[in-house]
Motif scaffolding. Structure first.
Motif, PDB file in Angstrom:
ATOM      1  N   LEU A 151      -6.280   5.585  10.153  1.00 17.66           N
ATOM      2  CA  LEU A 151      -5.971   6.619   9.184  1.00 17.66           C
ATOM      3  C   LEU A 151      -6.363   5.938   7.812  1.00 17.66           C
ATOM      4  N   LEU A 152      -6.010   4.820   7.516  1.00 20.40           N
ATOM      5  CA  LEU A 152      -6.421   4.097   6.203  1.00 20.40           C
ATOM      6  C   LEU A 152      -8.158   4.385   6.088  1.00 20.40           C
ATOM      7  N   GLY A 153      -8.612   3.785   7.183  1.00 24.28           N
ATOM      8  CA  GLY A 153     -10.022   4.124   7.273  1.00 24.28           C
ATOM      9  C   GLY A 153     -10.636   5.447   6.912  1.00 24.28           C
ATOM     10  N   PHE A 154      -9.941   6.464   7.349  1.00 33.20           N
ATOM     11  CA  PHE A 154     -10.267   7.728   7.246  1.00 33.20           C
ATOM     12  C   PHE A 154     -10.283   8.162   5.978  1.00 33.20           C
ATOM     13  N   ALA A 155      -8.872   7.763   5.186  1.00 36.37           N
ATOM     14  CA  ALA A 155      -8.695   8.017   3.668  1.00 36.37           C
ATOM     15  C   ALA A 155      -9.784   7.403   2.945  1.00 36.37           C
ATOM     16  N   SER A 196     -12.437   9.454   0.636  1.00 35.06           N
ATOM     17  CA  SER A 196     -11.983   9.149  -0.784  1.00 35.06           C
ATOM     18  C   SER A 196     -10.879  10.177  -1.052  1.00 35.06           C
ATOM     19  N   TYR A 197      -9.843  10.193   0.013  1.00 36.38           N
ATOM     20  CA  TYR A 197      -8.723  10.902  -0.374  1.00 36.38           C
ATOM     21  C   TYR A 197      -7.630   9.869  -1.059  1.00 36.38           C
ATOM     22  N   PRO A 198      -7.049  10.630  -1.967  1.00 38.03           N
ATOM     23  CA  PRO A 198      -5.875   9.634  -2.885  1.00 38.03           C
ATOM     24  C   PRO A 198      -4.909   9.372  -1.996  1.00 38.03           C
ATOM     25  N   ILE A 199      -4.426   8.066  -2.059  1.00 43.94           N
ATOM     26  CA  ILE A 199      -2.912   7.567  -1.271  1.00 43.94           C
ATOM     27  C   ILE A 199      -2.033   8.010  -2.343  1.00 43.94           C
ATOM     28  N   GLU A 200      -1.188   8.853  -1.640  1.00 49.07           N
ATOM     29  CA  GLU A 200       0.156   9.037  -2.659  1.00 49.07           C
ATOM     30  C   GLU A 200       1.262   8.719  -1.825  1.00 49.07           C
ATOM     31  N   LEU A 201       2.428   8.920  -2.338  1.00 43.59           N
ATOM     32  CA  LEU A 201       3.855   8.690  -1.763  1.00 43.59           C
ATOM     33  C   LEU A 201       3.983   9.465  -0.546  1.00 43.59           C
ATOM     34  N   ALA A 202       3.492  10.983  -0.606  1.00 45.67           N
ATOM     35  CA  ALA A 202       3.634  11.850   0.559  1.00 45.67           C
ATOM     36  C   ALA A 202       2.792  11.576   1.553  1.00 45.67           C
ATOM     37  N   VAL A 203       1.518  10.858   1.352  1.00 43.79           N
ATOM     38  CA  VAL A 203       0.561  10.215   2.343  1.00 43.79           C
ATOM     39  C   VAL A 203       1.158   9.132   3.080  1.00 43.79           C
ATOM     40  N   ILE A 204       1.747   8.304   2.076  1.00 45.70           N
ATOM     41  CA  ILE A 204       2.502   7.186   2.793  1.00 45.70           C
ATOM     42  C   ILE A 204       3.706   7.281   3.637  1.00 45.70           C
ATOM     43  N   ALA A 205       4.424   8.762   3.478  1.00 43.52           N
ATOM     44  CA  ALA A 205       5.352   9.094   4.141  1.00 43.52           C
ATOM     45  C   ALA A 205       4.746   9.698   5.335  1.00 43.52           C
ATOM     46  N   PHE A 227       2.174   8.192   6.897  1.00 43.88           N
ATOM     47  CA  PHE A 227       1.862   7.097   7.662  1.00 43.88           C
ATOM     48  C   PHE A 227       3.042   6.684   8.657  1.00 43.88           C
ATOM     49  N   ILE A 228       4.111   6.700   7.880  1.00 41.79           N
ATOM     50  CA  ILE A 228       5.208   6.254   8.624  1.00 41.79           C
ATOM     51  C   ILE A 228       5.672   7.042   9.543  1.00 41.79           C
ATOM     52  N   LEU A 239       2.784  18.134  -0.313  1.00 37.98           N
ATOM     53  CA  LEU A 239       3.412  18.376   1.137  1.00 37.98           C
ATOM     54  C   LEU A 239       1.883  18.544   2.032  1.00 37.98           C
ATOM     55  N   SER A 240       0.905  19.095   1.358  1.00 36.92           N
ATOM     56  CA  SER A 240      -0.198  19.210   1.996  1.00 36.92           C
ATOM     57  C   SER A 240      -0.902  17.748   2.609  1.00 36.92           C
ATOM     58  N   GLY A 241      -0.783  16.747   1.849  1.00 32.49           N
ATOM     59  CA  GLY A 241      -1.300  15.399   2.260  1.00 32.49           C
ATOM     60  C   GLY A 241      -0.327  14.948   3.292  1.00 32.49           C
ATOM     61  N   PHE A 242       0.861  15.008   3.134  1.00 29.50           N
ATOM     62  CA  PHE A 242       1.778  14.636   4.109  1.00 29.50           C
ATOM     63  C   PHE A 242       1.500  15.437   5.547  1.00 29.50           C
ATOM     64  N   ALA A 243       1.120  16.637   5.538  1.00 27.49           N
ATOM     65  CA  ALA A 243       0.879  17.243   6.766  1.00 27.49           C
ATOM     66  C   ALA A 243      -0.427  17.058   7.304  1.00 27.49           C
ATOM     67  N   ILE A 244      -1.564  16.659   6.424  1.00 25.71           N
ATOM     68  CA  ILE A 244      -2.830  16.361   6.799  1.00 25.71           C
ATOM     69  C   ILE A 244      -2.849  15.163   7.602  1.00 25.71           C
ATOM     70  N   PHE A 245      -2.296  13.972   7.079  1.00 28.23           N
ATOM     71  CA  PHE A 245      -2.304  12.686   7.790  1.00 28.23           C
ATOM     72  C   PHE A 245      -1.243  12.744   8.962  1.00 28.23           C
TER      73      PHE A 245
END
Length: 529
Positions: A414-418, A422-431, A433-434, A496-502
């Motif tokens: 997933l980090l490789g895809f990001a 060039s998708y910016p990593i934010e707290l919602a994206v890290i959520a 991942f978890i 929330l979009s970033g959370f859902a996408i990842f």
């Protein structure tokens, strides 16, 4: 050899995905793009190619609606859009026709003048004679699209690395423009957004009762070519080279010829015979002695200047319009840069209501670094917590270790895809991942439990039968997760979009790659034949 590859191709696929993720994360060619001469911001520099969003890099986020009212379900009656807009504008006092637009594609008429109230707009619609359904706050989709593109251009021209612009919709239906600029303070971003950027050239000249102004001698649409801001060869001034359009429809005068005629009529050639002749508008704006060119932004004079004698003579003789080139001169390079940005990007079609319904948030670089450290700590803690529970559950390294390694490989992919996107990593994206780690390990536990539930696995046939049963369960769970997350991904709901996408991307990687690979690993470790 071929038989071994055939039996373990899922494991090989996982290895390929991990290698590809490594390339995306660390290969220089996948790093952040920069414009010529532009440095990557400190917030974006690092060992990996990961780009961090506002939460982790620091910066400013602004969310604001565009000011205006829109009449919906308008019956144009076959009339052309300009005629409809003109009829509505006629019913609004002190409102320019440029602030009223008719959009046939949406059957709508909008007003973007912030001084117009809803009741006044309704009255103007009624007076125009065009039937309409209702009047709502906000502007049309076409105007939002134009505004989004202009702000993107402004950010690109300014060189704000990593800045993003998007339209978001609240749960109650209102539309907002969301702007995020990492590494920039609130005041600089607000100044950029609040500047509608209407640039024009006026002429101030001596009149019978003091200074008189000939407005909008040149407007933004009259420029054909726009150069970049440049430092003056001598002194501390700066300039923007421009070329005025010298073509026009048949029967009309081109902007270059109109400007040339206006300059000649105001006596620039007689006033500026040498380099010693100066424009005195700045010192005496109410009673100038020589004609001056006034450079205005949003109706405010930002600079005044005279004219080179050679340029004034060429305009008086009528030869200048053939070429149409001259320089917009300013006292400071930053001002020249601002003018260049406004000319290139254009004016916003409507004002952003930042101080009213808008919200803004600024995060310092140090605060972003703290968020980054806390996120890393939380991620490591989650991994150790999951690993501990897995070992307590199975007490069998042959089952637990591959489970943990596979789950980590999923996050790594997933980090490789990001990095690749060039998708910016934010707290919602890290959520996200978890959440992927949690749901992923849940699925792996289902696989392990199903495979080992009926005692020793003594053949591959038995293993494959049990694995297929488990895979149907996790496949159904994955489909449920994707369906539940899809609205968050499709709707413009910000973070929330970033959370859902990842989360969805992690589920797909798990079902298609990591879960089958874990099954192959277990089969090799647990089966005898």
């Amino acid at each position: 050899m071929f038989e071994s590859i055939k039996n373990n191709w899922r494991i090989l696929l996982l290895v390929v995905v991990v290698i590809a993720a490594t390339v995306a994360l660390f290969a220089p060619q996948f790093g952040p793009e920069t414009a010529p001469g532009e440095d990557v911001s400190e917030a974006q520099q690092g060992v990996t190619n990961l780009q961090y969003g506002l939460d982790l890099a620091g910066g400013t986020r602004v969310r604001a609606p565009l000011v205006g009212y829109t009449a919906t379900e308008v019956d144009f009656g076959g009339d052309p859009a300009p005629e409809v807009a003109e009829a509505v504008a006629a019913g609004l006092n002190d409102t320019s026709e440029t602030d009223v637009s008719a959009v046939p594609e949406e059957n709508a008429v909008e007003v973007t003048d912030s001084s117009v109230t809803e009741s006044e707009f309704r009255a103007a619609m009624d007076a125009s004679g065009y039937a309409y359904g209702d009047v709502r706050s906000g502007v049309t989709q076409e105007t939002r699209d134009v505004a989004e593109g202009i702000i993107e251009d402004k950010i690109d021209q300014t060189g704000l690395s990593g800045g993003t612009v998007q339209q978001v919709q609240s749960l109650t239906g209102e539309y907002f423009i969301l702007v995020e600029v990492p590494g920039e303070d609130r005041s600089s971003v607000i100044d950029l957004l609040e500047d509608r950027g209407t640039v024009a050239i006026d002429i101030a000249y001596p009149g019978d009762n003091g200074t008189e102004i000939q407005e909008d001698v040149l407007t933004q649409d009259d420029f054909e070519e726009l150069g970049s801001a440049a430092q003056a060869e001598r002194g501390s001034g700066a300039y923007v080279p421009v070329t005025v359009r010298n073509t026009a429809p048949e029967g009309e005068q081109s902007p270059a010829h109109s400007f040339q005629q206006a300059v000649a009529d105001r006596g620039f050639a007689e006033a500026y015979n040498s380099d010693l002749d100066q424009c005195d508008y700045g010192a005496n704006p109410d009673d100038v002695s020589n004609p001056c060119l006034l450079l205005t932004v949003d109706g405010e004079v930002v600079n005044s200047f005279g004219m080179d004698p050679g340029l004034a003579d060429s305009m008086a003789s009528g030869s200048w319009a053939t070429d149409g080139g001259f320089r917009l001169t300013t006292g400071e390079f930053s001002e020249a840069e601002r003018i260049s940005i406004n000319l290139r990007a254009g004016a916003l079609p409507a004002e952003l209501d930042i101080s009213g319904q808008g919200t803004s948030r600024s995060i310092s670089a140090s605060q972003g670094e703290n968020y980054k450290n806390y996120s890393l700590f939380t991620g490591i803690l989650a991994v150790f917590a999951v690993a501990g529970m897995v070992f307590l559950r199975y007490r069998e390294p042959a089952v637990a270790l591959p489970m943990i390694v596979t789950a980590l490989a999923e996050v790594y992919a997933l980090l490789g895809f990001a990095a690749l996107l060039s998708y910016p990593i934010e707290l919602a994206v890290i959520a996200g991942f978890i959440a992927v780690v949690g749901t992923g390990v849940d699925d792996l536990v289902i696989i392990a439990d199903e495979v080992m539930s009926e005692g020793e696995v003594n053949s591959r046939k038995v293993f494959n039968s049990r694995f297929r049963r488990a895979f149907w369960v996790i496949g159904a769970a994955a489909a449920t997760t994707i369906i539940a997350m899809s609205p968050l991904m499709v709707l413009s709901l910000g973070d929330l979009s970033g959370f859902a996408i990842f989360t969805i991307l992690g589920v797909l990687i798990g079902v298609l790659i990591t879960r089958p690979a874990y099954g192959d690993i277990l089969r090799r470790l647990l089966t005898v034949r």
